[in-house]
Design an enzyme around this catalytic site. Structure first.
Site, PDB file in Angstrom:
ATOM      1  N   HIS A 242      -5.375   9.504  16.152  1.00  0.00           N
ATOM      2  CA  HIS A 242      -4.201  10.144  16.744  1.00  0.00           C
ATOM      3  C   HIS A 242      -3.877   9.420  18.028  1.00  0.00           C
ATOM      4  O   HIS A 242      -4.797   9.007  18.753  1.00  0.00           O
ATOM      5  CB  HIS A 242      -4.477  11.633  17.021  1.00  0.00           C
ATOM      6  CG  HIS A 242      -3.240  12.418  17.236  1.00  0.00           C
ATOM      7  ND1 HIS A 242      -2.609  12.479  18.455  1.00  0.00           N
ATOM      8  CD2 HIS A 242      -2.486  13.137  16.367  1.00  0.00           C
ATOM      9  CE1 HIS A 242      -1.524  13.223  18.324  1.00  0.00           C
ATOM     10  NE2 HIS A 242      -1.413  13.628  17.069  1.00  0.00           N
TER      11      HIS A 242
ATOM     12  N   HIS B 294       3.359   9.626  10.944  1.00  0.00           N
ATOM     13  CA  HIS B 294       3.652  10.911  11.622  1.00  0.00           C
ATOM     14  C   HIS B 294       3.465  12.019  10.588  1.00  0.00           C
ATOM     15  O   HIS B 294       2.392  12.185  10.041  1.00  0.00           O
ATOM     16  CB  HIS B 294       5.078  10.805  12.181  1.00  0.00           C
ATOM     17  CG  HIS B 294       5.505  11.881  13.128  1.00  0.00           C
ATOM     18  ND1 HIS B 294       4.676  12.850  13.610  1.00  0.00           N
ATOM     19  CD2 HIS B 294       6.722  12.138  13.693  1.00  0.00           C
ATOM     20  CE1 HIS B 294       5.340  13.658  14.423  1.00  0.00           C
ATOM     21  NE2 HIS B 294       6.597  13.240  14.491  1.00  0.00           N
TER      22      HIS B 294
ATOM     23  N   ASP C 183      -3.631  16.684   9.692  1.00  0.00           N
ATOM     24  CA  ASP C 183      -3.138  16.385   8.343  1.00  0.00           C
ATOM     25  C   ASP C 183      -4.253  16.165   7.344  1.00  0.00           C
ATOM     26  O   ASP C 183      -4.039  16.249   6.141  1.00  0.00           O
ATOM     27  CB  ASP C 183      -2.237  15.148   8.381  1.00  0.00           C
ATOM     28  CG  ASP C 183      -0.948  15.465   9.093  1.00  0.00           C
ATOM     29  OD1 ASP C 183      -0.451  16.571   8.884  1.00  0.00           O
ATOM     30  OD2 ASP C 183      -0.463  14.624   9.856  1.00  0.00           O
TER      31      ASP C 183
END
Ligand code: CMC
Length: 424
Positions: free
Chosen positions: A307, A266, A364
């Site tokens: 994802h 996460h 990210d």
């Protein structure tokens, strides 16, 4: 018109209709709430791949089309034209603020941005080498011991105050987690500064020199905060909602959210991306890393790729990729890790394994590069994600507590031993 789906459980020869609920956008949901009562049967969905856990009007994600909307507004437009404070207001209240509302909102956040002096002594209880996220879980949880005076969660005003306290204090909490770690005095927020400005001055400022705020870097950070502010029912937000469903203290709920965010699958992924790029070290080593990621016997995964929801592209990644270039150009940095990142992206996107599984770079993948260019140490990346996501958690907490549906209590498919008796 209400639609229904028929379920037929053949060995019991029963048939039962389940209503289908339509949202304003996105897939409909079969309402299975009566399944257990009527059919003595549970729905099985570990990982919640097909389960809508609640109704929510905050954020919409279309993973196939790469769409992310906050209260209906596309993330790309907000990242370009808005500020984090305005986005925070939008997420919490559902509409963009008027000038007066905006002024009142930022004024109240400023008033509540200081930490109680006694909270600072909690920092000193941590080892200096503690991870900032560990400190944040502890300090945010500890705030529940400070604000039990006005904690009647059935009172909307008290809920709003708790929400403002959380959003207002988070920059100081996050920045102090860093300055404590490096042994620099904790700095205080200044009311005249904006949210992102305050965070950078508290994080980087030194007591003996004036800190000069770089507007380009502040804008890049503001954009990162906007992009990370909410993402519907992800693990940490669901954790906050589940914790809140028992009527738990809001600060304790946020501490639970921070703990969940910390995991590398996460929010911890941005830190893991940098570690991975550093380990790869040179462009020539990329094929080895890609081969390892594809090897099912090797637990290694390409961090920053894939994802649960986005199976096309992550719209946040597109915005942040642009930011990464701007920041590096502005600073005149030629970061070898960025070169590795760009090449890795190209190689992975041409690879059958990644194409078949729809694994694209996520937010990210690039946010780590921007933060690193800004001089943010790797162990603060997830703390900055937590700073941004607090607004999302708080908005979901406000939504849930305004219309509580009772405690969340999932069931299970029991696969353990059947009844047996204790041997004499
Ligand atoms: N590298 C290599 N293979 C991968 C990767 C990856 N990063 N991600 C998924 N796969 C493979 C996985 O092995 C599986 O292969 P197979 O079908 O052959 O068994 C397939 O793709 C599907 O994977 P999954 O684990 O079922 O997918 P998921 O939806 O459960 O996982 C994820 C999503 C984000 C946890 C995962 O893609 C991952 O671990 N990515 C790396 C960590 C990361 O970047 N996380 C940040 C997410 S974005 C920030 C946020 O919103 O929190």
């Amino acid at each position: 018109m209400t639609k229904y789906i028929d379920t037929k459980i053949t060995d019991k020869e029963t048939e039962h209709s389940l209503p289908v609920l339509d949202g304003t956008m996105g897939p409909s949901a079969v309402d299975i709430q009566t399944l257990y009562t009527n059919e003595d049967m549970l729905a099985f969905d570990p990982g919640f791949r097909s389960t809508a856990s609640c109704k929510s009007a905050i954020t919409y994600v279309d993973g196939d089309e790469g769409v992310l909307l906050y209260r209906g507004y596309p993330i790309e437009e907000l990242a370009e034209k808005s500020t984090f404070e305005e986005v925070a207001y939008l997420l919490m209240y559902g509409e963009l603020p008027s000038e007066t509302e905006y002024a009142q909102f930022t004024d109240t956040l400023g008033d509540l941005s200081l930490l109680h002096d006694q909270v600072l002594s909690f920092y000193r209880g941590f080892r200096r080498d503690a991870h900032p996220m560990a400190i944040m879980v502890g300090v945010v949880g500890a705030l529940s011991a400070f604000y039990h005076d006005r904690m009647d969660m059935s009172d909307p005003e008290q809920r709003e105050l708790a929400a403002y306290r959380l959003v207002g204090k988070m920059p100081m909490i996050a920045a102090a987690s860093h300055t404590y770690h490096i042994g620099r005095p904790i700095r205080y927020p200044r009311k005249v500064l904006g949210y992102a400005e305050n965070f950078v001055q508290m994080m980087f400022g030194k007591p003996h020199v004036e800190y000069e705020i770089d507007p380009i870097l502040v804008r890049a950070l503001d954009r990162i905060l906007i992009l990370h502010a909410d993402h519907e029912q992800n693990a940490s937000t669901s954790t906050v909602r589940l914790t809140a469903s028992s009527g738990a203290n809001p600060f304790a709920c946020m501490a639970a959210g921070i703990a969940s965010l910390w995991g590398p699958a996460h929010g911890g992924a941005n830190e893991a991306v940098l570690d991975m790029l550093t380990d790869i070290g040179r462009v020539e080593n990329i094929p080895d890393a890609v081969a390892r990621a594809k090897d099912k016997k090797d637990p290694f995964r390409l961090m920053g790729f894939g994802h649960r929801v986005y199976k096309n592209f992550d719209p946040r990644a597109t915005v942040i990729q642009q930011s990464a270039k701007e920041v590096l150009n502005h600073l005149g940095l030629d970061d070898p890790l960025l070169e590795i990142a760009m090449r890795l992206e190209e190689i992975a996107l041409e690879d059958e394994y990644f194409i078949e599984r729809k694994l694209y770079p996520n937010v990210d993948f690039y946010s780590g590069i921007v933060l690193r260019a800004m001089g943010v140490p790797t162990n603060m990346f997830t703390a900055i994600f937590a700073l941004a996501r607090t607004v999302g958690w708080v908005s979901h907490w406000l939504e849930l507590t305004a219309e509580p549906h009772g405690i969340d209590r999932p069931r299970q498919l029991y696969v353990g031993p059947t009844l047996r008796h204790y041997p004499k």
